[in-house]
Scaffold this active site. Structure first.
Site, PDB file in Angstrom:
ATOM      1  N   ARG A 136      11.788 -12.000  41.080  1.00 27.64           N
ATOM      2  CA  ARG A 136      12.381 -13.325  41.212  1.00 27.64           C
ATOM      3  C   ARG A 136      11.877 -14.172  40.051  1.00 27.64           C
ATOM      4  O   ARG A 136      10.790 -13.937  39.519  1.00 27.64           O
ATOM      5  CB  ARG A 136      11.984 -13.975  42.539  1.00 27.64           C
ATOM      6  CG  ARG A 136      12.436 -13.197  43.783  1.00 27.64           C
ATOM      7  CD  ARG A 136      11.933 -13.885  45.046  1.00 27.64           C
ATOM      8  NE  ARG A 136      12.382 -13.214  46.256  1.00 27.64           N
ATOM      9  CZ  ARG A 136      11.705 -12.239  46.875  1.00 27.64           C
ATOM     10  NH1 ARG A 136      10.527 -11.845  46.387  1.00 27.64           N
ATOM     11  NH2 ARG A 136      12.170 -11.680  47.971  1.00 27.64           N
ATOM     12  N   LYS A 159       7.668 -14.258  47.403  1.00 25.62           N
ATOM     13  CA  LYS A 159       8.252 -15.114  48.430  1.00 25.62           C
ATOM     14  C   LYS A 159       7.532 -14.876  49.752  1.00 25.62           C
ATOM     15  O   LYS A 159       7.347 -13.745  50.172  1.00 25.62           O
ATOM     16  CB  LYS A 159       9.745 -14.802  48.566  1.00 25.62           C
ATOM     17  CG  LYS A 159      10.498 -15.756  49.470  1.00 25.62           C
ATOM     18  CD  LYS A 159      11.975 -15.419  49.448  1.00 25.62           C
ATOM     19  CE  LYS A 159      12.769 -16.370  50.333  1.00 25.62           C
ATOM     20  NZ  LYS A 159      14.209 -16.049  50.325  1.00 25.62           N
ATOM     21  N   HIS A 217      18.538 -15.054  38.197  1.00 27.39           N
ATOM     22  CA  HIS A 217      18.654 -14.281  39.434  1.00 27.39           C
ATOM     23  C   HIS A 217      19.691 -13.160  39.306  1.00 27.39           C
ATOM     24  O   HIS A 217      19.604 -12.157  40.009  1.00 27.39           O
ATOM     25  CB  HIS A 217      19.021 -15.196  40.602  1.00 27.39           C
ATOM     26  CG  HIS A 217      18.673 -14.632  41.944  1.00 27.39           C
ATOM     27  ND1 HIS A 217      17.363 -14.466  42.366  1.00 27.39           N
ATOM     28  CD2 HIS A 217      19.445 -14.157  42.954  1.00 27.39           C
ATOM     29  CE1 HIS A 217      17.354 -13.939  43.572  1.00 27.39           C
ATOM     30  NE2 HIS A 217      18.607 -13.729  43.947  1.00 27.39           N
ATOM     31  N   ARG A 220      18.103  -9.954  38.564  1.00 28.12           N
ATOM     32  CA  ARG A 220      17.534  -9.308  39.762  1.00 28.12           C
ATOM     33  C   ARG A 220      18.636  -8.516  40.480  1.00 28.12           C
ATOM     34  O   ARG A 220      18.418  -7.380  40.912  1.00 28.12           O
ATOM     35  CB  ARG A 220      16.935 -10.369  40.679  1.00 28.12           C
ATOM     36  CG  ARG A 220      16.354  -9.846  42.000  1.00 28.12           C
ATOM     37  CD  ARG A 220      15.582 -10.982  42.672  1.00 28.12           C
ATOM     38  NE  ARG A 220      15.338 -10.760  44.081  1.00 28.12           N
ATOM     39  CZ  ARG A 220      14.293 -10.090  44.566  1.00 28.12           C
ATOM     40  NH1 ARG A 220      13.414  -9.538  43.747  1.00 28.12           N
ATOM     41  NH2 ARG A 220      14.123  -9.955  45.877  1.00 28.12           N
ATOM     42  N   HIS A 243      12.156  -7.452  49.895  1.00 25.21           N
ATOM     43  CA  HIS A 243      12.934  -8.001  51.003  1.00 25.21           C
ATOM     44  C   HIS A 243      12.232  -7.707  52.325  1.00 25.21           C
ATOM     45  O   HIS A 243      11.805  -6.581  52.559  1.00 25.21           O
ATOM     46  CB  HIS A 243      14.337  -7.373  51.049  1.00 25.21           C
ATOM     47  CG  HIS A 243      15.244  -7.866  49.973  1.00 25.21           C
ATOM     48  ND1 HIS A 243      16.378  -7.187  49.574  1.00 25.21           N
ATOM     49  CD2 HIS A 243      15.189  -8.989  49.198  1.00 25.21           C
ATOM     50  CE1 HIS A 243      16.977  -7.865  48.608  1.00 25.21           C
ATOM     51  NE2 HIS A 243      16.280  -8.951  48.369  1.00 25.21           N
ATOM     52  N   TYR A 252      23.909  -4.748  48.471  1.00 23.86           N
ATOM     53  CA  TYR A 252      24.131  -3.957  47.271  1.00 23.86           C
ATOM     54  C   TYR A 252      24.864  -2.643  47.546  1.00 23.86           C
ATOM     55  O   TYR A 252      25.183  -1.913  46.612  1.00 23.86           O
ATOM     56  CB  TYR A 252      22.790  -3.654  46.587  1.00 23.86           C
ATOM     57  CG  TYR A 252      22.080  -4.909  46.142  1.00 23.86           C
ATOM     58  CD1 TYR A 252      22.544  -5.647  45.049  1.00 23.86           C
ATOM     59  CD2 TYR A 252      20.963  -5.386  46.823  1.00 23.86           C
ATOM     60  CE1 TYR A 252      21.916  -6.809  44.651  1.00 23.86           C
ATOM     61  CE2 TYR A 252      20.321  -6.546  46.417  1.00 23.86           C
ATOM     62  CZ  TYR A 252      20.806  -7.258  45.338  1.00 23.86           C
ATOM     63  OH  TYR A 252      20.181  -8.407  44.942  1.00 23.86           O
TER      64      TYR A 252
END
Length: 278
Positions: A136, A159, A217, A220, A243, A252
């Site tokens: 990120r 995150k 982003h 990414r 994630h 994806y």
């Protein structure tokens, strides 16, 4: 601010260890609703909520606020502030496939970077770094020299404060090393502006916009897309991206579906309609 709301903010800050940005977003959403309600948020009912939020035409903004409210209700129920768990249904919005760039597009952009200056070396290294690691932009900008350990990248400011370790491609490490070797003095953070200060998110956005026409982003997304197209297991991609839920990574899988469609069109005789004889 009501006592229950204060307790919730403390919970997501300390126990859940959400990022400052996430905590601020929850606080802003919930305080705004509580102020409009003019009484404790815990007394909010669905009808009143939708009346308050009816002014938001953007469904994504509406759903973000509903997510904040549901997280607060869930917290209140688990801590026995209320006897019944409330949950407000989200507004349906169309699923948008993530935008991504091909390897060739990124290579073409990199060939346009003038690496005769320190800033050129920085721009080149940052683009490669983002594409090679899937980091990120916040994780990228928080990078320190010691976070690159041989062939591994230690992402310490992820995150939700969830650290992870991911491999870093040799070409990316080489580009970062070339940039850092040209710096006149050692900096705390790897990426810096022309003044030698830590690079800002806006400046990083300008770099990727200049050469690629996209936000950081998108690199990414391009990283994840390349992995899926190459046959990587979805759970491995989830781990690499950091994630917390596999559902997030599943956006994806459109790449896999597209590959299947193209394979069918090329290989299956019934896909070639002009050859079909009744």
């Amino acid at each position: 601010m009501s006592n229950e709301l204060e307790a919730f903010i403390e919970y997501i800050s300390v126990i859940k260890a959400l990022s400052r940005k996430s905590v601020d977003a929850y606080t802003c959403d919930l305080k705004q609703i509580e102020l409009a309600l003019n009484k404790p948020l815990i007394s909010l009912d669905s009808k009143t909520l939708f009346n308050l939020l009816s002014e938001y035409k953007n469904k994504r903004t509406l759903n973000r606020k509903l997510s904040s409210v549901n997280a607060f209700f869930d917290f209140c129920y688990k801590n026995q502030f209320v006897d019944e768990k409330k949950k407000v249904k989200f507004s349906k919005i169309p699923k948008l496939l993530p935008k991504f760039l091909s390897y060739q597009q990124i290579q073409n952009a990199l060939s346009q970077v003038d690496r005769s200056s320190v800033l050129g070396l920085r721009d080149y290294a940052m683009i490669i770094f983002l594409y090679a690691t899937g980091a990120r932009i916040s994780e990228c900008l928080a990078l320190r020299r010691e976070d690159i350990e041989g062939e591994w990248l230690h992402i310490r400011h992820a995150k939700g404060e969830k650290e992870r370790i991911v491999p870093i491609a040799f070409v990316a490490k080489t580009a970062v090393d070339a940039y850092m070797n040209e710096l006149k003095k050692t900096k705390e953070y790897v990426w810096s502006n022309y003044k030698g200060e830590k690079l800002s998110r806006i400046s990083a956005y300008k770099i990727t916009q200049k050469y690629l026409g996209v936000s950081p982003h998108v690199l990414r997304h391009s990283y994840a897309t390349a992995l899926i197209a190459g046959g990587a297991d979805l759970r491995v991609v989830q781990e690499l991206l950091g994630h917390s839920s596999l559902l997030t990574t599943q956006i994806y899988t459109h790449i896999q579906k597209q590959d299947l469609k193209e394979t069918l069109e090329v290989c299956h005789p019934m896909a070639k309609e002009h050859l079909w004889v009744e």
